[in-house]
Design an enzyme around this catalytic site. Structure first.
Site, PDB file in Angstrom:
ATOM      1  N   GLU A 142      -4.073   7.309  -5.384  1.00  0.00           N
ATOM      2  CA  GLU A 142      -4.471   6.349  -6.425  1.00  0.00           C
ATOM      3  C   GLU A 142      -5.921   6.574  -6.793  1.00  0.00           C
ATOM      4  O   GLU A 142      -6.745   6.778  -5.882  1.00  0.00           O
ATOM      5  CB  GLU A 142      -4.309   4.911  -5.915  1.00  0.00           C
ATOM      6  CG  GLU A 142      -2.872   4.514  -5.683  1.00  0.00           C
ATOM      7  CD  GLU A 142      -2.724   3.037  -5.331  1.00  0.00           C
ATOM      8  OE1 GLU A 142      -3.688   2.266  -5.511  1.00  0.00           O
ATOM      9  OE2 GLU A 142      -1.641   2.655  -4.880  1.00  0.00           O
ATOM     10  N   ARG A 182       0.850  -1.191   0.000  1.00  0.00           N
ATOM     11  CA  ARG A 182       0.000   0.000   0.000  1.00  0.00           C
ATOM     12  C   ARG A 182       0.888   1.244   0.000  1.00  0.00           C
ATOM     13  O   ARG A 182       1.915   1.286   0.694  1.00  0.00           O
ATOM     14  CB  ARG A 182      -0.901   0.043   1.243  1.00  0.00           C
ATOM     15  CG  ARG A 182      -2.095  -0.913   1.205  1.00  0.00           C
ATOM     16  CD  ARG A 182      -3.127  -0.491   0.152  1.00  0.00           C
ATOM     17  NE  ARG A 182      -4.324  -1.313   0.151  1.00  0.00           N
ATOM     18  CZ  ARG A 182      -4.540  -2.369  -0.644  1.00  0.00           C
ATOM     19  NH1 ARG A 182      -3.608  -2.748  -1.505  1.00  0.00           N
ATOM     20  NH2 ARG A 182      -5.689  -3.019  -0.589  1.00  0.00           N
ATOM     21  N   HIS A 206      -0.929  -0.196  -9.652  1.00  0.00           N
ATOM     22  CA  HIS A 206      -1.644  -1.077  -8.692  1.00  0.00           C
ATOM     23  C   HIS A 206      -2.245  -2.297  -9.424  1.00  0.00           C
ATOM     24  O   HIS A 206      -3.470  -2.473  -9.452  1.00  0.00           O
ATOM     25  CB  HIS A 206      -2.740  -0.304  -7.941  1.00  0.00           C
ATOM     26  CG  HIS A 206      -3.149  -0.985  -6.662  1.00  0.00           C
ATOM     27  ND1 HIS A 206      -3.355  -0.320  -5.482  1.00  0.00           N
ATOM     28  CD2 HIS A 206      -3.387  -2.288  -6.378  1.00  0.00           C
ATOM     29  CE1 HIS A 206      -3.708  -1.170  -4.533  1.00  0.00           C
ATOM     30  NE2 HIS A 206      -3.729  -2.379  -5.054  1.00  0.00           N
TER      31      HIS A 206
HETATM   32  C1  DGY Z   1      -5.825  -6.172  -2.657  1.00  0.00           C
HETATM   33  O1  DGY Z   1      -6.467  -7.214  -2.823  1.00  0.00           O
HETATM   34  O2  DGY Z   1      -5.728  -5.637  -1.553  1.00  0.00           O
HETATM   35  C2  DGY Z   1      -5.170  -5.583  -3.846  1.00  0.00           C
HETATM   36  O3  DGY Z   1      -4.453  -4.456  -3.528  1.00  0.00           O
HETATM   37  C3  DGY Z   1      -6.181  -5.266  -4.938  1.00  0.00           C
HETATM   38  O4  DGY Z   1      -7.232  -4.569  -4.408  1.00  0.00           O
END
Ligand code: DGY
Length: 320
Positions: A268, A239, A286
């Site tokens: 994002e 993240r 992402h």
């Molecule tokens: C997650 O599953 O957390 C990925 O980042 C995609 O959303």
């Protein structure tokens, strides 16, 4: 008996939508844009369940406005930092996620970012693509070798372990920091560092695999970056919240960090435009879990959780 009504705000895989339509009365948002707080609130009085992604935010303010008809948020994501779990729990709304099924895809992307950052993927590709490759020399585009290198993994959960497995294939010396030490069968020779700072000191490559929580925001700040060896490579597929982006940029500018591979950003979609001037930052939008098989598996896992819930059983991935 009528089927439960569910809302799927984003375009999930075809197989997921087909299965959802078979078993539920499905409301789809055809334009595939993130559900806004007002849409989430409005939809809560029409549906029994939702399958959101990390793009739909269930903040305390949103949760306070939800209609009691909504009983379960079955996330199509492993990360749940977009959900205020305490607020959802207090509202009596169950929350599930989709662990396990995306670990390999995400670890694979972390490997791609690490290799690409270490070996000048961005500038090398640009040179060839733009027809500017007009010479060659042994001192040209010399990168940092991954094979045999020391890698530090922050967070040795499912994705961290999947990454370690791939790194073993590159003969890397694996170090990790985790809340608790793993058993030696799971560690497979990886070296545990109880203290994050100790891990940083040996991480010529550092890869982040922990969730974003109030404890991990800006986990990689200027002080911690300074503890990394000179010329380290930083990878983030977890993240954006984990990294102080100004501090990372300063370390890239000074050369203390040789390169970075980032799939996640504070903002994002969009990313950080200040990073774009630095071709030693290899960036992706992402897409850690974006493979065909993983998208199907994520959708099916979210539906498995819903099926259990509506059958009166405990969903396997219940968080609250
Ligand atoms: C997650 O599953 O957390 C990925 O980042 C995609 O959303």
């Amino acid at each position: 008996m009528s089927k439960p009504v569910i809302w799927i705000p984003r375009r999930l895989s075809d197989a997921t939508i087909a299965r959802a339509r078979r078993d539920y009365d499905v409301i789809l948002t055809e334009d595939d844009t993130p559900g806004t707080p007002d849409e989430i609130v409005a939809m809560s009085s029409r549906v029994d369940a939702m399958i959101p992604c990390h793009s739909e935010r269930f903040s305390a303010e949103v949760v306070a406005r939800l209609d009691p008809r909504l009983r379960i948020v079955a996330n199509h994501s492993v990360g749940v930092d977009h959900c205020d779990l305490d607020a959802l729990k207090s509202a009596g709304i169950m929350v599930t996620n989709t662990p396990d099924v995306l670990s390999d895809a995400t670890a694979e992307l972390a490997m791609l970012l690490m290799l690409g950052a270490a070996r000048h993927a961005v500038s090398a590709d640009r040179l060839v693509r733009q027809g500017e490759w007009d010479s060659w020399s042994p001192s040209f585009m010399v990168g940092k070798q991954v094979t045999g290198g020391r890698v530090g993994i922050v967070g040795m959960g499912r994705v961290g372990r999947a990454f370690a497995e791939k790194a073993r294939g590159f003969g890397m010396e694996i170090h990790y920091h985790n809340r608790s030490q793993l058993s030696s069968e799971v560690e497979q020779g990886a070296i545990f560092h109880r203290d994050l700072d100790d891990l940083l000191e040996v991480s010529d490559f550092l890869t982040l695999h922990c969730p974003a929580t109030s404890d991990t925001i800006d986990l990689l700040d200027a002080t911690r970056i300074a503890k990394l060896p000179e010329g380290a490579v930083v990878v983030n597929t977890a993240r954006g919240a984990l990294v102080d982006e100004d501090a990372l940029l300063a370390a890239i500018r000074s050369g203390h960090i040789a390169a970075a591979g980032l799939d996640c950003f504070k903002r994002e979609p969009g990313g950080n435009p200040a990073f774009a001037r630095h071709e030693n930052i290899f960036m992706l939008p992402h897409i850690g879990s974006a493979t065909v098989s993983t998208r199907d598996a994520m959708g099916f896992r979210a539906l498995d959780n819903l099926d259990a819930f509506f059958a009166g059983q405990e969903p396997g991935d219940r968080l609250v």
